[in-house]
Design a protein around this motif. Structure first.
Motif, PDB file in Angstrom:
ATOM      1  N   PHE A 291       0.832  -1.201   0.000  1.00 17.95           N
ATOM      2  CA  PHE A 291       0.000   0.000   0.000  1.00 17.95           C
ATOM      3  C   PHE A 291       0.869   1.255   0.000  1.00 17.95           C
ATOM      4  N   THR A 292       1.940   1.222   0.841  1.00 19.80           N
ATOM      5  CA  THR A 292       2.847   2.380   0.892  1.00 19.80           C
ATOM      6  C   THR A 292       3.521   2.586  -0.458  1.00 19.80           C
ATOM      7  N   GLU A 293       3.957   1.479  -1.087  1.00 21.14           N
ATOM      8  CA  GLU A 293       4.586   1.589  -2.405  1.00 21.14           C
ATOM      9  C   GLU A 293       3.622   2.188  -3.422  1.00 21.14           C
ATOM     10  N   ILE A 294       2.386   1.677  -3.411  1.00 27.61           N
ATOM     11  CA  ILE A 294       1.397   2.189  -4.354  1.00 27.61           C
ATOM     12  C   ILE A 294       1.132   3.669  -4.104  1.00 27.61           C
TER      13      ILE A 294
ATOM     14  N   LEU B  99      -4.444 -10.509  -0.914  1.00 27.86           N
ATOM     15  CA  LEU B  99      -3.081 -10.900  -1.273  1.00 27.86           C
ATOM     16  C   LEU B  99      -2.265 -11.266  -0.040  1.00 27.86           C
ATOM     17  N   LYS B 100      -2.530 -10.619   1.069  1.00 30.95           N
ATOM     18  CA  LYS B 100      -1.827 -10.936   2.311  1.00 30.95           C
ATOM     19  C   LYS B 100      -2.100 -12.376   2.735  1.00 30.95           C
ATOM     20  N   LYS B 101      -3.337 -12.815   2.541  1.00 29.98           N
ATOM     21  CA  LYS B 101      -3.674 -14.208   2.866  1.00 29.98           C
ATOM     22  C   LYS B 101      -2.918 -15.174   1.957  1.00 29.98           C
TER      23      LYS B 101
ATOM     24  N   LEU C 133      -9.991   1.466  -2.804  1.00 29.30           N
ATOM     25  CA  LEU C 133     -10.476   0.212  -3.382  1.00 29.30           C
ATOM     26  C   LEU C 133      -9.368  -0.837  -3.482  1.00 29.30           C
ATOM     27  N   ILE C 134      -8.138  -0.396  -3.804  1.00 29.45           N
ATOM     28  CA  ILE C 134      -7.021  -1.337  -3.890  1.00 29.45           C
ATOM     29  C   ILE C 134      -6.731  -1.963  -2.533  1.00 29.45           C
ATOM     30  N   ARG C 135      -6.739  -1.156  -1.484  1.00 32.69           N
ATOM     31  CA  ARG C 135      -6.463  -1.679  -0.144  1.00 32.69           C
ATOM     32  C   ARG C 135      -7.512  -2.697   0.276  1.00 32.69           C
ATOM     33  N   LYS C 136      -8.770  -2.389  -0.032  1.00 31.64           N
ATOM     34  CA  LYS C 136      -9.849  -3.258   0.423  1.00 31.64           C
ATOM     35  C   LYS C 136      -9.943  -4.551  -0.383  1.00 31.64           C
TER      36      LYS C 136
END
Length: 590
Positions: free
Chosen positions: A16-19, A283-285, A274-277
């Motif tokens: 998220f930080t990179e994005i 992807l973390k899973k 929207l990307i975070r949600k």
């Protein structure tokens, strides 16, 4: 060996930080690019508006001047007598009095409808009054145009044929500038100025019906041709301050860029949410499941964890794909091992096929050590392990030598198999006797039988009478031979081809007779020579082939072929060999 760093050894930073960083940099870059783009767009828009503005002004002024029937003569009169005319600039009271005075003497006179002849018929005094009246009306109209269109300058100007100077005739004014002959003021009648090179260029372009803006001392001038009179060109012109235009462009650019950047930032914020949600959390899973498999190699556990991700997008497909990969990894390893073994087997078999193909071609040189009438050498270098090119030479009887050069369509194993058939048929039929055309006729019919794959082969077949040097050749769609007469240079022998073998049954083949004298040399080849390609996709070509042959000054066929091969290698460089390269050189001693 470089040690691989694990995830825990590297700097941890969230996707998220990179994005977010990418979005910030992207917004800045897009803003900068947009500023440049919008600047150009704003400049084009404003300049287009100025151009339309100019067209409207010129159309208005042109139409007004055209109302005066004798305007050409009047303009000429202004140029010649401007210094002696008594005119008023910002009012028309005196002009009205002059009009009454003139009409009192010439009751039927019309200012608008009077022709040049009508004006010339007036007395000098009345001509002067007439010119002053028309000047005032034109000037009042230019004043009106300047006020209505809010333009810095609008004027009528005459230049001599050589464009040495410009004579201002009517220059509009809205009262904001003094009227004089000084730069920056509204010019008086007859004010003469020296034209800059840029103004001269623009005026000349205007004569060609091409409008070009000229900049001079902070102003931009635009012209339109009105009329030519003896010794002069008359132009309509407008001028506006370039600083005002640049300011308009700058303001419009900043306003448009700010609007674009604000919209971009709003769009970026929505996208990040929207990307975070919908992307990063699932992807973390997947990441945790992959790490678990990396540590424990427990495929059942990984499959169970990934089945919890029930998304219907690419992330859900990624989880399903990884589950399938974990379950089938052992199967893939087995298949890779089988494929590797099969490739090794095929490689061995292709090596054997390569050797068999080479053994089928004459490889012992000199091939006829007891014959001193000629010398011959040939090589074949396939593009793959095996190829479709072949050459052959053999004695038909004690006094006749057959030379064969052929190229099968396609490459690799299929072409090699067809090559074996074609070579065998050609040699067998040639040894049975007959002319080259008869031989190719029979071989063609045999190759057409059952040729479902529609292979074909181009062939050059020649039979030479050794004792006399007389030869007969037939060319079935093959390359042109290259001949060198004694003490001369190699040159291609161009004549009509026939169709390749294996295409159409029952074709008659054309023969070509020739005569070799002692010291003559013959070179035959396949298209792999002329179509050798370098990394710039340039072909070696016929000209380079002939030059390479002529570079070798010896009569040794082997050295001739070596020279051509060396020139091809120098031309091609590091590019891959695309086609089989086959060459045969024949030297007739007589």
């Amino acid at each position: 060996m470089t040690e691989h760093k694990s995830y825990n050894d590297r700097l941890k930073i969230s996707v998220f930080t990179e994005i977010l960083i990418y979005f910030i940099f992207g917004t800045l870059i897009i803003g900068a690019v947009s500023y440049v783009t919008i600047t150009n767009s704003s400049a084009r828009t404003i300049l287009d508006q100025k151009e339309k503005h100019a067209s409207s002004i010129f159309k208005d002024l042109n139409a007004y001047l055209d109302q005066f029937e004798g305007i050409a003569y009047i303009l000429e009169y202004w140029i010649e007598n401007g210094d002696n005319m008594d005119v008023e600039y910002e009012a028309d009271d005196e002009t009205r009095r002059k009009m009454h005075e003139l009409l009192a003497r010439k009751k039927n006179l019309s200012v608008m409808d009077s022709t040049e002849a009508d004006i010339k018929a007036l007395s000098p005094e009345d001509q002067k009054l007439f010119a002053e009246i028309v000047f005032n009306r034109v000037l009042m109209h230019t004043n009106h145009i300047k006020t209505a269109y809010d333009i810095d300058y609008v004027y009528v100007m005459a230049t001599d044929d050589k464009f040495n100077s410009g004579i201002f005739l009517a220059s509009g004014n809205d009262g904001s500038r003094p009227r004089s002959s000084k730069f920056g003021d509204a010019y008086t009648l007859g004010t003469t100025v020296t034209l800059t090179d840029e103004q001269v260029t623009s005026l000349k372009e205007t004569l060609k019906k091409t409008r070009k803006v000229a900049e001079s001392e902070g102003y931009a001038d635009s012209y339109e041709t009105y009329i030519d009179i003896p010794g002069y060109h008359v132009f309509l012109g407008i001028a506006y301050q370039t600083s005002d235009v640049k300011e308009e462009i700058r303001v419009e650019t900043i306003r448009s860029t700010l609007r674009f950047v604000v919209l971009q930032m709003i769009f970026a914020a929505i996208c990040l949410f929207l990307i975070r949600k919908n992307v990063l959390k699932p992807l973390k899973k997947v990441q945790k499941s992959v790490e678990s498999y990396d540590k424990n190699k427990d495929s059942n556990y990984v499959v169970n964890k990934l089945s919890e991700i029930s998304l219907g997008n690419e992330i859900g497909h990624l989880a399903d794909s990884f589950s399938k990969m974990v379950l089938t990894v052992d199967q893939y390893i087995d298949e890779v091992q089988k494929i590797t073994a099969e490739k090794e087997r095929i490689s061995v078999e292709l090596g054997v096929a390569t050797k068999i193909q080479k053994d089928m071609l004459p490889r012992e040189f000199p091939p006829f050590p007891d014959r001193n009438e000629f010398d011959i050498f040939a090589t074949m270098n396939p593009a793959k392990e095996v190829g479709g090119d072949f050459y052959d030479f053999f004695l038909v009887d004690d006094d006749h030598l057959a030379l064969v050069m052929a190229d099968v369509s396609g490459k690799g194993v299929p072409a090699a198999l067809f090559m074996v058939i074609a070579k065998t048929l050609i040699k067998t039929r040639t040894l049975a006797g007959g002319t080259p055309s008869e031989i190719l006729y029979d071989v063609n019919n045999q190759l057409c039988e059952g040729n479902d794959e529609e292979f074909f082969v181009t062939v050059w077949l020649s039979i030479i009478e050794i004792s006399t040097g007389k030869g007969v050749a037939a060319n079935a769609g093959h390359e042109h031979p290259i001949l060198r007469r004694k003490n001369c240079e190699f040159e291609p022998v161009i004549y009509k081809h026939s169709s390749p073998l294996g295409m159409i049954e029952g074709i008659k083949y054309i023969e070509h007779e020739f005569k070799l004298d002692a010291g003559d040399a013959l070179f035959e080849y396949t298209d792999g020579v002329t179509e050798a390609e370098n990394k710039r996709h340039e072909l070696f070509g016929m000209d380079n082939t002939v030059k390479a042959l002529n570079k070798c000054k010896e009569d040794d066929p082997q050295k001739q072929i070596s020279t051509v091969r060396e020139e091809i290698n120098n031309f091609v460089g590091d590019a891959d060999q695309f086609d089989d390269i086959t060459m045969m050189a024949f030297y007739y001693k007589g």
